[in-house]
Design an enzyme around this catalytic site. Structure first.
Site, PDB file in Angstrom:
ATOM      1  N   GLY A  48       1.214   1.000  -5.041  1.00 15.67           N
ATOM      2  CA  GLY A  48       0.059   0.173  -4.671  1.00 15.67           C
ATOM      3  C   GLY A  48      -1.192   1.003  -4.416  1.00 15.67           C
ATOM      4  CG  HIS A  61      11.269  -2.422 -15.987  1.00 18.61           C
ATOM      5  ND1 HIS A  61      10.889  -1.385 -16.803  1.00 18.61           N
ATOM      6  CD2 HIS A  61      10.976  -2.015 -14.733  1.00 18.61           C
ATOM      7  CE1 HIS A  61      10.396  -0.406 -16.057  1.00 18.61           C
ATOM      8  NE2 HIS A  61      10.445  -0.761 -14.799  1.00 18.61           N
ATOM      9  CG  ASN A  74       4.519   6.775  -3.067  1.00 15.25           C
ATOM     10  OD1 ASN A  74       3.675   7.226  -2.291  1.00 15.25           O
ATOM     11  ND2 ASN A  74       5.772   7.207  -3.069  1.00 15.25           N
ATOM     12  CG  ASP A 116       1.889  -2.313   3.281  1.00 13.26           C
ATOM     13  OD1 ASP A 116       2.176  -1.762   2.194  1.00 13.26           O
ATOM     14  OD2 ASP A 116       2.711  -2.435   4.221  1.00 13.26           O
ATOM     15  NE  ARG A 172      21.696   0.065  -4.952  1.00 16.71           N
ATOM     16  CZ  ARG A 172      22.406   0.039  -6.082  1.00 16.71           C
ATOM     17  NH1 ARG A 172      21.778  -0.070  -7.227  1.00 16.71           N
ATOM     18  NH2 ARG A 172      23.690   0.110  -6.064  1.00 16.71           N
ATOM     19  CB  VAL A 180       4.174  -3.611  -9.965  1.00 15.44           C
ATOM     20  CG1 VAL A 180       4.637  -2.168 -10.135  1.00 15.44           C
ATOM     21  CG2 VAL A 180       2.869  -3.819 -10.744  1.00 15.44           C
ATOM     22  NE  ARG A 206       8.857   6.136 -16.864  1.00 14.88           N
ATOM     23  CZ  ARG A 206       9.244   5.320 -15.889  1.00 14.88           C
ATOM     24  NH1 ARG A 206      10.009   4.276 -16.146  1.00 14.88           N
ATOM     25  NH2 ARG A 206       8.867   5.553 -14.639  1.00 14.88           N
ATOM     26  CG  ASN A 236      12.670  -5.588  -3.145  1.00 16.03           C
ATOM     27  OD1 ASN A 236      12.371  -5.344  -1.979  1.00 16.03           O
ATOM     28  ND2 ASN A 236      12.828  -4.651  -4.040  1.00 16.03           N
ATOM     29  CB  ALA A 253      -0.936  -0.010   1.211  1.00 13.50           C
TER      30      ALA A 253
HETATM   31  N1  APR Z   1       3.978  -7.686   2.205  1.00  6.90           N
HETATM   32  C1  APR Z   1       3.202  -6.637   1.870  1.00  6.90           C
HETATM   33  N2  APR Z   1       3.664  -5.387   1.726  1.00  6.90           N
HETATM   34  C2  APR Z   1       4.971  -5.176   1.963  1.00  6.90           C
HETATM   35  C3  APR Z   1       5.855  -6.222   2.327  1.00  6.90           C
HETATM   36  C4  APR Z   1       5.308  -7.526   2.454  1.00  6.90           C
HETATM   37  N3  APR Z   1       6.041  -8.570   2.800  1.00  6.90           N
HETATM   38  N4  APR Z   1       7.079  -5.695   2.485  1.00  6.90           N
HETATM   39  C5  APR Z   1       6.995  -4.379   2.214  1.00  6.90           C
HETATM   40  N5  APR Z   1       5.722  -4.052   1.899  1.00  6.90           N
HETATM   41  C6  APR Z   1       5.145  -2.761   1.554  1.00  6.90           C
HETATM   42  C7  APR Z   1       5.722  -1.600   2.363  1.00  6.90           C
HETATM   43  O1  APR Z   1       5.194  -1.577   3.677  1.00  6.90           O
HETATM   44  C8  APR Z   1       5.294  -0.408   1.528  1.00  6.90           C
HETATM   45  O2  APR Z   1       4.036   0.110   1.937  1.00  6.90           O
HETATM   46  O3  APR Z   1       5.425  -2.399   0.213  1.00  6.90           O
HETATM   47  C9  APR Z   1       5.173  -0.997   0.108  1.00  6.90           C
HETATM   48  C10 APR Z   1       6.145  -0.382  -0.879  1.00  6.90           C
HETATM   49  O4  APR Z   1       5.794   0.934  -1.057  1.00  6.90           O
HETATM   50  P1  APR Z   1       6.805   2.126  -1.380  1.00  6.90           P
HETATM   51  O5  APR Z   1       7.989   2.008  -0.500  1.00  6.90           O
HETATM   52  O6  APR Z   1       6.017   3.386  -1.414  1.00  6.90           O
HETATM   53  O7  APR Z   1       7.320   1.764  -2.856  1.00  6.90           O
HETATM   54  P2  APR Z   1       6.575   2.091  -4.236  1.00  6.90           P
HETATM   55  O8  APR Z   1       7.044   3.394  -4.759  1.00  6.90           O
HETATM   56  O9  APR Z   1       5.129   1.855  -4.092  1.00  6.90           O
HETATM   57  O10 APR Z   1       7.224   0.964  -5.182  1.00  6.90           O
HETATM   58  C11 APR Z   1       6.911  -0.390  -4.956  1.00  6.90           C
HETATM   59  O11 APR Z   1       7.071  -0.993  -7.268  1.00  6.90           O
HETATM   60  O12 APR Z   1       7.697   0.210  -9.151  1.00  6.90           O
HETATM   61  C12 APR Z   1       8.107  -0.694  -8.169  1.00  6.90           C
HETATM   62  O13 APR Z   1      10.467  -0.225  -7.934  1.00  6.90           O
HETATM   63  C13 APR Z   1       9.223  -0.132  -7.307  1.00  6.90           C
HETATM   64  O14 APR Z   1       9.773  -2.237  -6.290  1.00  6.90           O
HETATM   65  C14 APR Z   1       9.117  -1.000  -6.089  1.00  6.90           C
HETATM   66  C15 APR Z   1       7.609  -1.249  -5.988  1.00  6.90           C
END
Ligand code: APR
Length: 309
Positions: free
Chosen positions: A14, A176, A12, A34, A83, A119, A152, A96, A10
């Site tokens: 998601g 990608h 950005n 999440d 990262r 994703v 893009r 990841n 959940a």
């Molecule tokens: N189960 C569920 N959610 C999880 C888990 C898990 N085991 N581990 C981490 N998360 C959640 C985090 O709590 C966080 O809310 O995944 C979410 C990731 O969100 P952001 O850090 O905002 O990352 P975001 O910009 O959404 O990108 C997510 O998509 O485009 C790709 O490269 C990007 O790999 C990245 C992913």
């Protein structure tokens, strides 16, 4: 409309995906899962409270428990971490991969008939982890990359030509990353080959900008990565599946002989419908494009060895 679509993560990407799915009413229920307590619940409630204004009836639900997501037709996986300073690429990959492995086990247990749209990055390797862990047929594990990379590319071309984005048809294949393969030979503006409208130097500059499109956004944001276009791309793939549109979109698919390659996820033109990837289209490529695709495949195979599945 399907009964349920789940978005895992959940953050950005998601949360924006969930909001777009709800606004398009692609499912009766959109479930956000999440690990962080309160975040999916709070964001889902906020989104649901936008429903009376936006005029959608899709119910958005936030939870830490996969029970609420059981029986989803589609699961979009955006869970992961970005990262951090001092973290090597392999450390990120392993972290990841661990997250996606755990998420995939939950999907397998609670939504065994789902189509998984991956994703999380590094995309092609995370899709591989999901395919292995769920044991789903390859038609039902799809990576989101090509639709974003193509968007893009199309946006940059529309800027350069001062024409509507709608009139630009194009396809970006391959992994990608920096080795992605924008196909100039299949790029047209309402059927007019783009090479008749832009000179080679301008096209090459646009291709380069497309390859580093993700990094360009990270450079601006500093603490995060792109999410508006990535969520649009994931939702377009969901829409093609839910509405059985049979759209031809570039997706990361598990190859089994197509383009002379097997045993990896790579961006190729796919027909998306209710059964997931219903066909992989094999198009003719120039010698340079074939070589670029092979190079891209090498760049995907390398990190696959690190996760060791
Ligand atoms: N189960 C569920 N959610 C999880 C888990 C898990 N085991 N581990 C981490 N998360 C959640 C985090 O709590 C966080 O809310 O995944 C979410 C990731 O969100 P952001 O850090 O905002 O990352 P975001 O910009 O959404 O990108 C997510 O998509 O485009 C790709 O490269 C990007 O790999 C990245 C992913």
């Amino acid at each position: 409309m399907v009964e349920k679509i789940t978005v895992v993560g959940a953050g950005n990407v998601g949360a924006t995906t969930a909001q777009r799915l709800a606004e398009k009413e692609l499912a009766r229920q959109v479930v956000m899962v999440d690990v962080v307590d309160g975040v999916p619940q709070g964001k889902a409630l906020d989104q649901w409270e936008s429903a009376p204004i936006e005029g959608f009836d899709a119910r958005v639900i936030g939870t830490n428990d996969y029970a609420a997501s059981a029986g989803s037709a589609i699961v979009v996986v955006t869970a992961g971490i970005a990262r951090k300073p001092g973290m090597s690429r392999d450390d990120l990959l392993n972290t990841n991969a661990g997250i996606v492995k755990q998420v995939s086990e939950q999907i397998k247990a609670t939504s065994p008939n789902a189509i998984v749209i991956m994703v999380s990055n590094p995309l092609d390797v995370m899709a591989y982890v999901a395919l292995k862990v769920t044991g789903f047929p390859r038609q039902r594990v799809i990576g989101m990359a090509g639709v974003l990379d193509t968007a893009r590319y199309r946006a940059f071309l529309a800027d350069a030509l001062d024409v509507s984005v709608r009139d630009i048809q194009a396809m970006v294949l391959g992994g990608h990353g920096d080795t992605m393969v924008p196909l100039i030979s299949y790029t047209s503006v309402s059927g007019i080959p783009v090479t008749q409208l832009l000179d080679r130097a301008k096209l090459d500059a646009i291709v380069d900008r497309t390859r580093t499109g993700g990094a360009e956004i990270v450079k601006y944001l500093k603490t995060g990565s792109a999410y508006y276009a990535p969520s649009s791309a994931a939702v377009q793939m969901c829409e093609a599946i839910v509405l059985d549109q049979k759209r031809v979109l570039p997706c990361a698919a598990w190859l089994d002989g197509e383009y002379g390659m097997s045993g990896l996820f790579l961006g190729v033109p796919c027909k998306l419908g209710r059964r997931g990837i219903e066909q992989i289209l094999q198009v003719e490529l120039t010698g340079d494009e074939r070589a670029a695709l092979a190079k891209s495949a090498d760049a995907v195979r390398e990190p696959m060895k690190v996760v060791g599945l």
